[in-house]
Design a protein around this motif. Structure first.
Motif, short mmCIF file in Angstrom:
data_model
loop_
_atom_site.label_atom_id
_atom_site.label_comp_id
_atom_site.label_asym_id
_atom_site.label_seq_id
_atom_site.Cartn_x
_atom_site.Cartn_y
_atom_site.Cartn_z
N TYR A 106 48.11 20.56 -14.92
CA TYR A 106 47.30 19.54 -14.28
C TYR A 106 46.94 18.43 -15.27
CZ TYR A 106 46.61 22.44 -10.12
OH TYR A 106 46.81 23.17 -8.98
N GLY A 107 46.70 18.82 -16.52
CA GLY A 107 46.43 17.81 -17.55
C GLY A 107 47.62 16.91 -17.76
N ASP A 108 48.81 17.52 -17.79
CA ASP A 108 50.04 16.75 -17.92
C ASP A 108 50.21 15.85 -16.71
OD1 ASP A 108 52.66 15.89 -18.56
OD2 ASP A 108 53.52 17.54 -17.41
N GLY A 109 49.88 16.37 -15.52
CA GLY A 109 50.03 15.60 -14.30
C GLY A 109 49.15 14.37 -14.23
N ALA A 110 48.02 14.41 -14.92
CA ALA A 110 47.14 13.24 -14.92
C ALA A 110 47.63 12.18 -15.90
CB ALA A 110 45.72 13.67 -15.29
N ILE A 111 48.22 12.59 -17.02
CA ILE A 111 48.64 11.64 -18.05
C ILE A 111 49.99 11.01 -17.73
CG2 ILE A 111 49.24 11.40 -20.49
CD1 ILE A 111 47.23 13.52 -21.15
N THR A 112 50.91 11.79 -17.17
CA THR A 112 52.29 11.30 -16.94
C THR A 112 52.34 9.99 -16.15
OG1 THR A 112 53.29 13.48 -17.12
CG2 THR A 112 54.51 11.85 -15.89
N PRO A 113 51.67 9.87 -14.99
CA PRO A 113 51.75 8.59 -14.27
C PRO A 113 51.21 7.43 -15.08
CG PRO A 113 50.90 10.32 -12.83
CD PRO A 113 50.90 10.88 -14.22
N ALA A 114 50.12 7.65 -15.81
CA ALA A 114 49.51 6.56 -16.57
C ALA A 114 50.42 6.08 -17.69
CB ALA A 114 48.16 7.01 -17.13
N ILE B 88 50.02 17.79 -26.02
CA ILE B 88 49.29 19.04 -26.26
C ILE B 88 49.39 19.96 -25.05
CG2 ILE B 88 46.98 20.02 -26.54
CD1 ILE B 88 46.29 17.86 -28.45
N ALA B 89 49.16 19.39 -23.86
CA ALA B 89 49.19 20.22 -22.65
C ALA B 89 50.57 20.82 -22.42
CB ALA B 89 48.77 19.38 -21.44
N VAL B 90 51.60 19.99 -22.59
CA VAL B 90 52.96 20.46 -22.32
C VAL B 90 53.40 21.50 -23.34
CG1 VAL B 90 55.32 19.75 -21.84
CG2 VAL B 90 53.45 18.18 -21.39
N GLY C 35 43.86 13.87 -27.71
CA GLY C 35 44.46 15.13 -27.30
C GLY C 35 43.49 16.07 -26.62
N TYR C 36 42.20 15.83 -26.80
CA TYR C 36 41.21 16.68 -26.15
C TYR C 36 41.19 16.47 -24.63
CZ TYR C 36 38.54 12.33 -25.97
OH TYR C 36 38.17 11.05 -25.74
N VAL C 37 41.71 15.34 -24.16
CA VAL C 37 41.63 15.02 -22.73
C VAL C 37 42.36 16.06 -21.87
CG1 VAL C 37 42.22 13.34 -20.94
CG2 VAL C 37 41.27 12.57 -23.12
N PRO C 38 43.68 16.31 -22.10
CA PRO C 38 44.35 17.32 -21.27
C PRO C 38 43.78 18.72 -21.46
CG PRO C 38 45.77 16.64 -23.08
CD PRO C 38 44.61 15.70 -23.07
N LEU C 39 43.33 19.04 -22.68
CA LEU C 39 42.73 20.36 -22.90
C LEU C 39 41.43 20.51 -22.12
CD1 LEU C 39 43.30 21.00 -26.73
CD2 LEU C 39 44.57 21.92 -24.78
#
Length: 624
Positions: free
Chosen positions: A115-123, A370-372, A424-428
């Motif tokens: 889910y963390g990866d899913g939020a960053i990928t589009p941006a 980090i998430a991936v 990097g703390y964001v996806p974690l």
């Protein structure tokens, strides 16, 4: 001989499925060249030949080891009845033993990280594509961020309508994208053909071991080239392993290698490294069309991530790890065409917030990876167990193979962790919140189920007591949902206690969710008349299936149970949670959090598609 080679009729179908996979499976990894190489060069702080050869070599061999060998070569050979992904793998391994907390923790946290990866990928994808406008016309730079936000808003706003129609075009568009990347890469290689020496892994290893600590830090940027590799495994159930491997080896992998090599070649040939190096591969007159194609490709990549988040949410709900959310089927063409409103709008808020907060793809790259890398690390741990228990490999063989993957994944994860305080703390943080929701919901549901079945009453004892108590038997058929199979449903006991009446025919229905994705219709039902006009029914569903009570009742009517599905009355318990006394009670924070989720989750009647005019809600207070 492969299955497709043995049966020529399957070749066209595999090719068609492979083209479809281009638009769903490879969107994320396929748009990585937009930002990966320039991010790594910014981290190295130089563009000398030693650095360029080393970086390109690392990129190519990371694609080979992680994607080709680990996922296409090993992970995709372990499927759960055709389904892949970390949750499917966790469920498959969970079949072996009932209590496997480490496997469950690894699987759930790996899923939460997605889910963390899913939020960053589009941006990061859309930002990096639109940053090509800076090369077309520097004066357009102030409009990159507003355009990114508008595109993301439109993307998420279109989700409720479904993507069945536009989804058909995803594959051909991504084919054009990969062919374009390959052509641009070949043109770049022609500027400095010596870049092909980077195919030798020696250059990558030499750079790592002779550049001090900077080489280790660079791994965090190099890892960006394989973000999306997990999709090969996760989307295996949609297309099959064969078409995905065909698309990867036949088009995607060669295109990525050529493009990364081309970017390295033009830098060696003297191209400026300011701005987005990817667009330096293109003649200036064609930059704007390339920006448009890149933007479309990143939108497709973002769509794939969002759809994947919807599918994983449904899996987690079915497996009992997430609250019931409203899941809408947006198309009759495929079971995967779904929409989950709560996930969509939360992802939109986080994604747009990330774009506005970080403002540039370079800044977002620090939060990405980090998430991936953590998810891949969790997958490797589960693969080791699968090698031992499913393939029956020896401990030494499993440890050697999985150990190689573990060293690679752990190196990337450790390098990415150096970016922890740079975003990097964001996806974690996002993953931790999702994991917390999963943990609390599962604890609460288990405690609730245990409390409701604490004082079981055998069905024969309950039925005998009806006559003694003077309970009236009224015409009709009552359906009670229950977690127990051999005892009287708690909701039924409560109803009889307060009304002193019960329908003449009773169906006690238990819904079992299996650890496999699908259950064959012939294995769906187990029913028996365990008392006069009292039927015990167990209906089994896979974690990729959604129970449908009217359809189930129609099936029951054909199995010897004399009912009219349109004349049933469903009794459903509505629990109100209160604190329990004693050492068995849940911690207060879990109880409060669970109560809020239970109060706001989708009604079980809506989730099971029970007609509203056939439902009676029974309120009850439960202490946990």
């Amino acid at each position: 001989m492969t299955e497709a080679a043995a049966n020529p009729l399957k070749k066209p179908a595999m090719l068609i499925a492979g083209v479809g996979a281009l638009g769903v499976v490879f969107g994320d990894i396929g748009t990585s060249p937009l930002y990966t190489f320039k991010t790594v060069l910014d981290m190295t702080g130089g563009n000398n030949p030693h650095t360029i050869y080393g970086v390109i070599s690392l990129l190519i061999w990371t694609l080979i080891v992680v994607t080709t060998v680990k996922y296409a070569g090993f992970a995709m050979r372990i499927d759960n009845d055709g389904e892949g992904g970390i949750l499917a793998l966790m469920a498959l391994l969970g079949v072996k033993r009932h209590k496997r907390p480490l496997i469950v923790a690894a699987g759930l946290f790996g899923a939460a990280l997605i889910y963390g990866d899913g939020a960053i990928t589009p941006a990061i994808s859309v930002l990096s594509a639109l940053e090509g406008l800076n090369i077309v016309e520097p004066k357009l730079q102030p409009y990159v961020l507003p355009l990114t936000v508008l595109i993301l808003l439109a993307l998420f706003a279109l989700q409720p309508a479904g993507t069945a129609r536009i989804g058909r075009a995803f594959g051909p568009i991504m084919m054009v994208w990969f062919i374009t990347m390959a052509i641009l890469g070949i043109w770049g290689i022609m500027q400095h053909p010596a870049i092909l020496w980077a195919l030798n892994p020696y250059y990558g290893l030499a750079y790592l071991f002779h550049s001090g600590g900077s080489g280790f830090l660079v791994l965090g940027g190099v890892f960006l080239c394989v973000t999306g590799a997990e999709a090969l495994y996760a989307d295996m159930g949609h297309f099959g392993a064969g078409p995905i491997k065909l698309a990867w080896s036949g088009l995607v992998f060669p295109s990525l290698v050529l493009n990364y090599a081309g970017q390295g070649a033009i830098v060696l040939a003297g191209a400026p490294t300011a701005g987005n190096i990817f667009y330096r591969l293109c003649p200036s007159s064609l930059t704007l069309p390339l920006v448009i194609l890149s933007t479309i490709a990143t939108i497709i990549a973002s769509q794939s991530i969002i759809t994947g988040a919807f599918s994983m949410t449904r899996q987690a709900i079915q497996l009992g790890w997430m609250p019931r959310l409203k899941v809408s089927q947006t198309s009759s063409e495929g079971y995967g065409q779904i929409y989950v409103g709560a996930v969509n709008w939360l992802l939109m808020l986080v994604t747009i917030g990330l774009a506005l907060g970080f403002r540039k793809s370079d800044n977002l790259a620090a939060a990405y990876g980090i998430a991936v890398s953590a998810t891949m690390l969790m997958t490797t741990m589960l693969l080791f167990i699968a090698m031992r228990e499913i393939w029956k490999w020896s401990f030494v063989t499993s440890a050697v193979v999985a150990g190689i993957f573990f060293i690679v994944d752990a190196s990337f994860f450790a390098s990415n962790m150096m970016k922890l305080f740079d975003g990097g703390y964001v996806p974690l943080l996002l993953a931790t919140l999702v994991y917390l929701v999963m943990y609390v919901w599962h604890r609460g549901i288990k405690a609730l189920g245990a409390r409701l079945t604490e004082d079981p009453v055998p069905v024969d004892v309950f039925l005998d007591g009806l006559t003694e108590s003077g309970v009236a038997r009224v015409p009709g058929t009552a359906v009670f949902l229950t977690r127990t199979k051999a005892t009287a449903p708690p909701v039924m006991q409560l109803y009889v206690k307060h009304t002193m009446a019960l329908h003449k025919r009773v169906l006690a229905v238990t819904l079992d969710i299996a650890s496999t994705p699908y259950i064959a219709p012939k294995n769906r039902l187990a029913l028996s008349e365990i008392g006069p006009n009292f039927w015990s029914i167990t209906a089994s569903y896979g974690f990729m299936e959604r129970p449908d009570m009217p359809a189930l009742m129609a099936q029951i009517a054909t199995h010897g149970c004399p009912i009219d599905p349109k004349k049933l009355t469903y009794f459903v318990g509505m629990e109100r949670i209160v604190a329990r006394d004693g050492p068995q009670r849940l911690p207060r924070w879990i109880r409060v959090f669970f109560t809020v989720m239970l109060r706001n989750c989708a009604r079980v009647t809506d989730y099971l598609r029970i007609p509203a005019n056939q439902v009676v809600d029974i309120g009850r207070q439960v202490s946990i």
